[in-house]
Write a protein that holds these residues in place. Structure first.
Motif, short mmCIF file in Angstrom:
data_model
loop_
_atom_site.label_atom_id
_atom_site.label_comp_id
_atom_site.label_asym_id
_atom_site.label_seq_id
_atom_site.Cartn_x
_atom_site.Cartn_y
_atom_site.Cartn_z
N ARG A 155 0.83 -1.21 0.00
CA ARG A 155 0.00 0.00 0.00
C ARG A 155 0.87 1.26 0.00
O ARG A 155 0.51 2.28 -0.60
N VAL A 156 2.03 1.20 0.66
CA VAL A 156 2.98 2.31 0.57
C VAL A 156 3.44 2.48 -0.88
O VAL A 156 3.54 3.60 -1.40
N ARG A 180 -4.07 -13.94 0.49
CA ARG A 180 -5.35 -13.50 -0.06
C ARG A 180 -5.91 -12.28 0.66
O ARG A 180 -6.39 -11.34 0.03
N GLU A 181 -5.84 -12.27 1.99
CA GLU A 181 -6.40 -11.14 2.74
C GLU A 181 -5.65 -9.84 2.42
O GLU A 181 -6.27 -8.79 2.19
N SER A 182 -4.32 -9.92 2.40
CA SER A 182 -3.53 -8.73 2.08
C SER A 182 -3.78 -8.28 0.65
O SER A 182 -3.86 -7.08 0.36
N ALA A 183 -3.90 -9.26 -0.26
CA ALA A 183 -4.16 -8.94 -1.66
C ALA A 183 -5.48 -8.20 -1.81
O ALA A 183 -5.58 -7.22 -2.57
N ARG A 188 -8.57 -3.29 -3.07
CA ARG A 188 -9.54 -2.27 -2.66
C ARG A 188 -8.90 -0.89 -2.65
O ARG A 188 -9.52 0.11 -3.06
N THR A 189 -7.65 -0.83 -2.19
CA THR A 189 -6.94 0.45 -2.16
C THR A 189 -6.81 1.04 -3.55
O THR A 189 -7.10 2.23 -3.77
N MET A 190 -6.38 0.23 -4.51
CA MET A 190 -6.22 0.73 -5.87
C MET A 190 -7.54 1.15 -6.48
O MET A 190 -7.64 2.21 -7.13
N ALA A 191 -8.58 0.34 -6.27
CA ALA A 191 -9.89 0.67 -6.83
C ALA A 191 -10.44 1.96 -6.23
O ALA A 191 -10.96 2.84 -6.94
N ASP A 192 -10.31 2.10 -4.91
CA ASP A 192 -10.82 3.30 -4.24
C ASP A 192 -10.07 4.55 -4.69
O ASP A 192 -10.67 5.60 -4.95
N GLY A 214 -11.82 -5.34 -12.64
CA GLY A 214 -11.69 -4.09 -13.37
C GLY A 214 -12.98 -3.60 -13.99
O GLY A 214 -13.93 -4.35 -14.19
N ASP A 215 -12.99 -2.29 -14.32
CA ASP A 215 -14.09 -1.74 -15.10
C ASP A 215 -14.12 -2.40 -16.47
O ASP A 215 -15.18 -2.56 -17.08
N ALA A 216 -12.95 -2.75 -16.95
CA ALA A 216 -12.79 -3.53 -18.19
C ALA A 216 -11.73 -4.58 -17.92
O ALA A 216 -10.73 -4.30 -17.25
N SER A 217 -11.93 -5.79 -18.41
CA SER A 217 -11.01 -6.89 -18.11
C SER A 217 -10.70 -7.66 -19.37
O SER A 217 -11.59 -7.92 -20.19
N TYR A 218 -9.43 -8.05 -19.51
CA TYR A 218 -8.98 -8.73 -20.72
C TYR A 218 -8.11 -9.93 -20.37
O TYR A 218 -7.49 -9.97 -19.30
N ALA A 219 -8.05 -10.86 -21.30
CA ALA A 219 -7.14 -12.00 -21.21
C ALA A 219 -6.14 -11.89 -22.36
O ALA A 219 -6.53 -11.64 -23.51
#
Length: 232
Positions: A155-156, A180-183, A188-192, A214-219
């Motif tokens: 997060r830093v 998983r919990e940290s991820a 959430r931090t990035m999305a917010d 994501g708002d848009a997601s790709y493979a």
């Protein structure tokens, strides 16, 4: 929308590498448009070309064909100095490993890019405090990296990437080294922050669940970027 209305536009990006006397097509005509404030996820297996794509989007590697523009500014055809200016002013980066400076506090790590960009100390410190509070680390600002958990360190790193108010952040497996919990906390931090700051994110990962946020997601498969089934 025009290119100037997008944080990043990639058109017809292709890249091949020599391997065992043959040419391996890693990227084949990749097209990607990222609107301002949009959160884009890209999933692909190891070796699919995700890091190559990010390097091209950042102007660190030239494509064989195609072009990339950031905030309407041509990146692919620009000289080294202009590319560096675009990266410094418009782009932030988050990696799988945080790359924080171990002898510096969280506050100092976030302030460093601003100080290198000639910001005054007080201005850089105020911006760092604001960002660390936004990522939930208001009580951990004076802690050094070894005193923080893996999720806190990442997060830093996210706060540092946003220090110079970039138009877009490129994240390469940002949760790949976390439980998983940290991820979940980092996601959430990035999305917010994307919503509150208007910063766009491109997050490349091997985790389909993360990409689908994501708002848009790709493979990325066989060198081609395709919409991720079931995303959105």
């Amino acid at each position: 929308m025009s290119e100037a209305d997008h944080a990043l536009v990639a058109s017809g990006v292709s890249k091949t590498f020599a391997q065992g006397g043959q040419r391996l097509a890693v990227l084949q005509g990749v097209n990607l448009r990222v609107a301002r404030g949009q959160w884009v996820g890209v999933v692909g297996r190891s070796g699919a070309g995700k890091s190559t794509l990010l390097h091209i989007l950042a102007g660190l590697t030239d494509p064989d064909d195609g072009r990339v523009a950031v905030m309407g500014q041509e990146l692919t055809g620009a000289g080294p100095g202009q590319r560096a200016r675009i990266r410094n002013r418009q782009m932030g980066f988050v990696y799988q490993f945080h790359h924080l400076l171990p002898e510096f506090s969280a506050l100092e790590n976030v302030a460093v890019p601003l100080l290198l960009g000639s910001a005054r100390f007080g201005e850089a410190s105020d911006r760092a405090r604001e960002l660390l509070a936004e990522v939930g680390l208001a009580e951990r600002m004076q802690h050094r990296p070894h005193q923080l958990s893996g999720g806190e360190r990442q997060r830093v790193a996210v706060a540092r990437a946003l220090a110079s108010k970039p138009a877009i952040v490129l994240a390469d497996e940002p949760t790949g080294n976390l439980d998983r919990e940290s991820a979940e906390g980092v996601v959430r931090t990035m999305a917010d922050l994307g919503r509150t700051t208007g910063t766009s994110f491109i997050v490349v990962t091997h985790d389909a669940d993360l990409a689908a946020r994501g708002d848009a997601s790709y493979a990325l498969m066989d060198g081609v970027l395709k919409p991720l089934a079931g995303a959105g």
